[in-house]
Design a protein around this motif. Structure first.
Motif, PDB file in Angstrom:
ATOM      1  N   CYS A  88       1.288  -5.409  -6.559  1.00 44.10           N
ATOM      2  CA  CYS A  88       2.638  -5.138  -6.098  1.00 44.10           C
ATOM      3  C   CYS A  88       3.675  -5.886  -6.952  1.00 44.10           C
ATOM      4  CB  CYS A  88       2.698  -5.653  -4.657  1.00 44.10           C
ATOM      5  SG  CYS A  88       4.142  -5.250  -3.785  1.00 44.10           S
ATOM      6  N   ARG A  93      -5.001  -8.051   7.165  1.00 43.19           N
ATOM      7  CA  ARG A  93      -4.078  -7.330   6.273  1.00 43.19           C
ATOM      8  C   ARG A  93      -4.856  -6.443   5.308  1.00 43.19           C
ATOM      9  NH1 ARG A  93       1.092 -10.276   6.671  1.00 43.19           N
ATOM     10  NH2 ARG A  93       2.000  -8.606   5.405  1.00 43.19           N
ATOM     11  N   VAL A 134      -0.624 -10.331   0.440  1.00 46.39           N
ATOM     12  CA  VAL A 134      -1.994 -10.359  -0.100  1.00 46.39           C
ATOM     13  C   VAL A 134      -1.945 -10.587  -1.618  1.00 46.39           C
ATOM     14  CG1 VAL A 134      -4.136  -9.052  -0.391  1.00 46.39           C
ATOM     15  CG2 VAL A 134      -2.857  -8.877   1.752  1.00 46.39           C
ATOM     16  N   ALA A 194      -4.664  -2.361   5.182  1.00 40.86           N
ATOM     17  CA  ALA A 194      -4.304  -1.631   3.954  1.00 40.86           C
ATOM     18  C   ALA A 194      -5.392  -0.623   3.610  1.00 40.86           C
ATOM     19  CB  ALA A 194      -4.100  -2.622   2.800  1.00 40.86           C
ATOM     20  N   ARG A 249      -4.916   2.344   5.782  1.00 43.46           N
ATOM     21  CA  ARG A 249      -3.749   3.130   5.344  1.00 43.46           C
ATOM     22  C   ARG A 249      -4.094   3.966   4.119  1.00 43.46           C
ATOM     23  NH1 ARG A 249      -0.795  -1.510   6.328  1.00 43.46           N
ATOM     24  NH2 ARG A 249      -0.683  -2.064   4.119  1.00 43.46           N
ATOM     25  N   THR A 291       0.136  -2.920  -2.410  1.00 39.63           N
ATOM     26  CA  THR A 291       1.309  -2.621  -1.566  1.00 39.63           C
ATOM     27  C   THR A 291       1.728  -3.803  -0.696  1.00 39.63           C
ATOM     28  OG1 THR A 291      -0.270  -1.703   0.009  1.00 39.63           O
ATOM     29  CG2 THR A 291       0.888  -0.137  -1.427  1.00 39.63           C
ATOM     30  N   ASP A 292       0.880  -4.792  -0.551  1.00 36.34           N
ATOM     31  CA  ASP A 292       1.180  -5.899   0.366  1.00 36.34           C
ATOM     32  C   ASP A 292       1.418  -7.172  -0.458  1.00 36.34           C
ATOM     33  OD1 ASP A 292       1.073  -8.027   2.160  1.00 36.34           O
ATOM     34  OD2 ASP A 292      -0.365  -7.027   3.469  1.00 36.34           O
ATOM     35  N   THR A 334      -5.689 -12.858   6.653  1.00 35.23           N
ATOM     36  CA  THR A 334      -5.746 -12.104   5.389  1.00 35.23           C
ATOM     37  C   THR A 334      -6.694 -10.915   5.534  1.00 35.23           C
ATOM     38  OG1 THR A 334      -5.381 -14.179   4.228  1.00 35.23           O
ATOM     39  CG2 THR A 334      -6.113 -12.322   2.896  1.00 35.23           C
ATOM     40  N   ALA A 343      -5.407  -3.816  -1.405  1.00 31.23           N
ATOM     41  CA  ALA A 343      -4.330  -4.200  -0.479  1.00 31.23           C
ATOM     42  C   ALA A 343      -3.159  -4.815  -1.247  1.00 31.23           C
ATOM     43  CB  ALA A 343      -4.868  -5.192   0.552  1.00 31.23           C
TER      44      ALA A 343
END
Ligand SMILES: Cc1cc2nc3c(=O)[nH]c(=O)nc-3n(C[C@H](O)[C@H](O)[C@H](O)COP(=O)(O)OP(=O)(O)OC[C@H]3O[C@@H](n4cnc5c(N)ncnc54)[C@H](O)[C@@H]3O)c2cc1C
Length: 454
Positions: free
Chosen positions: A102, A437, A412, A441, A444, A408-409, A434, A405
């Motif tokens: 990200c 999360r 993380v 992800a 998703r 997009t996060d 963690t 993950a």
């Protein structure tokens, strides 16, 4: 710190040798560093003993922190000499295992990173060492062997040959520290002295590093100052494009066995095309070349288990790449050298004869963490031979989900970078919060379109 000896001698004036000299100067009246090369005055000058200086060379955050602790203000020295600073995610493009970390948003508390070229970093370190009155650096002086008591039980000094001199001299020492790098000769000396050499762990990677300095057109890289593309399933290749001093960038193209980059300029640039996004490829293709292409072959990661030896001569220590030399794509070497310097510092009290045992035991922990990270990641590639017990397979499978993950996060992504930069242990990626999360992800992703791969 209490003095434990009069004179320590360090073999090799590269990163681990200079860091060792710095901590030894707290416990010895005098420290002499002996180096085979002629050490350059200039900030940008390469030298023969450090061929890796021509390639992308990153200083991980943990290493930068230790450099600053040992030499307060040195990070500002790097910047004053032109080294770029990476302040946030928008300046770092990192794609590992096929996952682009990200780049939107900000880190909560990951501090800035520093990007001096290797020659610049070494020259600043030498300048700081030069300012310490207890330390003397002798260059153009080759170490030829150890000197010991008649029973070979205690090291008492080193044999050296000065450049241009046919004869050998002896430098007496209360402690000798071998920092002569990956091909360091302590293992051979041990055998000659009647000791067992340390057991050696080895993961053959057969990596080829090829690099060229470039000057991209101003603005062509946008805000990005670092591009790191690691190996991915089906692609045992990588690229690093880093800004260094004075608008100069270094492009390093990397390939594992059977995938080595070519070294002719046209083929070399083409090697980069499928690895990097279009805007980076355009910047590379249109950049002004500032050097020839340098190549460096790195056969294997090697770890020598000195901490497991039951017989070892007194008053001899081995540090740096001479103990553990890692696949360079993970940029761990200088940081592990600095962690070893701190372990050495912690070992410099009490009986001088026990320094080596204390040091090898303390250093084994950070070396082991870095070793498992580097070799575990290499073993994710099917072409790398080596044991893959269940924990390695489970960790690699989980790490793939962490990286997915991290696309997009940002939370993380930041946690992953802290582990990668050796600031936090890998276990911090396995805390319940963690893992939640990472799994969210994962769910998703399974119900949505794939993310961009560049
Ligand atoms: C291609 C490549 C890329 C790398 N990239 C990174 C990176 O991005 N980040 C990172 O942290 N690390 C990187 N490393 C690793 C890093 O360079 C080393 O871990 C780091 O230099 C510490 O090594 P050292 O000081 O123990 O040994 P070295 O750097 O190998 O230095 C050994 C020194 O000993 C001297 N010497 C050798 N023999 C003698 C003798 N007989 N007498 C006197 N002097 C002698 C040599 O001239 C040299 O100065 C990379 C390595 C390679 C090969």
């Amino acid at each position: 710190m209490k003095r434990i000896g009069e004179h320590a001698v360090v073999l090799g004036a590269s990163i681990s040798g200079l860091l060792a000299a710095r901590v030894l100067s707290e416990a010895f009246d005098r420290v002499t560093v002996v180096e085979r090369d002629q050490l350059p005055d200039g900030q940008r000058t390469q030298r023969r003993g450090v061929p890796q200086g021509r390639h992308a060379h990153g200083l991980l955050s943990k290493g930068a922190k230790i450099f600053e602790e040992l030499f307060p203000g040195i990070l500002d020295d790097f910047v004053a000499g032109g080294a770029p600073v990476i302040d946030g995610p928008a300046e770092l493009r990192m794609r590992l295992g096929g996952h682009l970390l990200c780049m939107d948003g900000e880190y909560a508390d990951l501090s800035r990173t520093y990007q001096p070229s290797r020659p610049h970093l070494e020259s600043r370190l030498r300048a700081r060492i030069g300012a310490l009155s207890r330390i003397k650096v002798i260059d153009q002086c080759q170490v030829t062997g150890l000197r010991t008591t008649s029973d070979n039980g205690t090291v008492t000094g080193v044999g050296v040959r000065y450049e241009g001199s046919g004869s050998e001299d002896v430098i007496p020492a209360d402690l000798v520290v071998d920092a002569t790098g990956r091909s360091g000769r302590t293992t051979k000396w041990l055998v000659e002295m009647g000791y067992e050499p340390p057991a050696e762990e080895r993961i053959d990677v057969d990596i080829m590093y090829t690099s060229r300095y470039l000057r991209p057109a101003p603005g062509s890289m946008g805000r990005e100052k670092v591009v790191i593309i690691g190996h991915a399933p089906g692609s045992p290749k990588g690229a690093e494009f880093l800004e260094e001093e004075d608008g100069r960038w270094v492009l390093t193209l990397i390939g594992y066995r059977d995938h080595h980059p070519p070294t002719d300029p046209a083929g070399w640039i083409e090697f980069a095309r499928p690895l990097v996004p279009d805007h980076v490829f355009a910047a590379i293709r249109d950049a002004e070349p500032l050097s020839e292409i340098s190549a460096h072959r790195f056969p294997a990661s090697v770890r020598r288990r000195y901490e497991k030896l039951t017989r070892f001569p007194r008053r001899l220590v081995v540090v740096g790449d001479a103990i553990s030399s890692f696949n360079p794509i993970y940029a761990q070497g200088m940081t592990v050298a600095s962690l070893q310097a701190m372990a050495l510092r912690d070992s410099l009290s009490g009986d001088l004869d026990q320094v080596a045992q204390r040091f090898f035991r303390k250093a084994a922990k950070p070396i082991g963490v870095a070793w498992r990270m580097a070799t575990g990641s290499d073993l994710a590639l099917p072409q790398i031979e080596g044991p893959r017990p269940l924990p390695v397979r489970l960790i690699n499978s989980y790490m793939d989900k962490v990286l997915a993950a991290a696309e997009t996060d940002m939370v993380v992504a930041e946690k992953f970078l802290k582990v990668q930069y050796l600031l936090e242990p890998p276990t911090t990626l396995c805390t319940p919060s963690t893992m939640r999360r990472v799994l969210a992800a994962h769910r998703r992703r399974r119900s949505s379109a794939p993310a961009p791969t560049h």
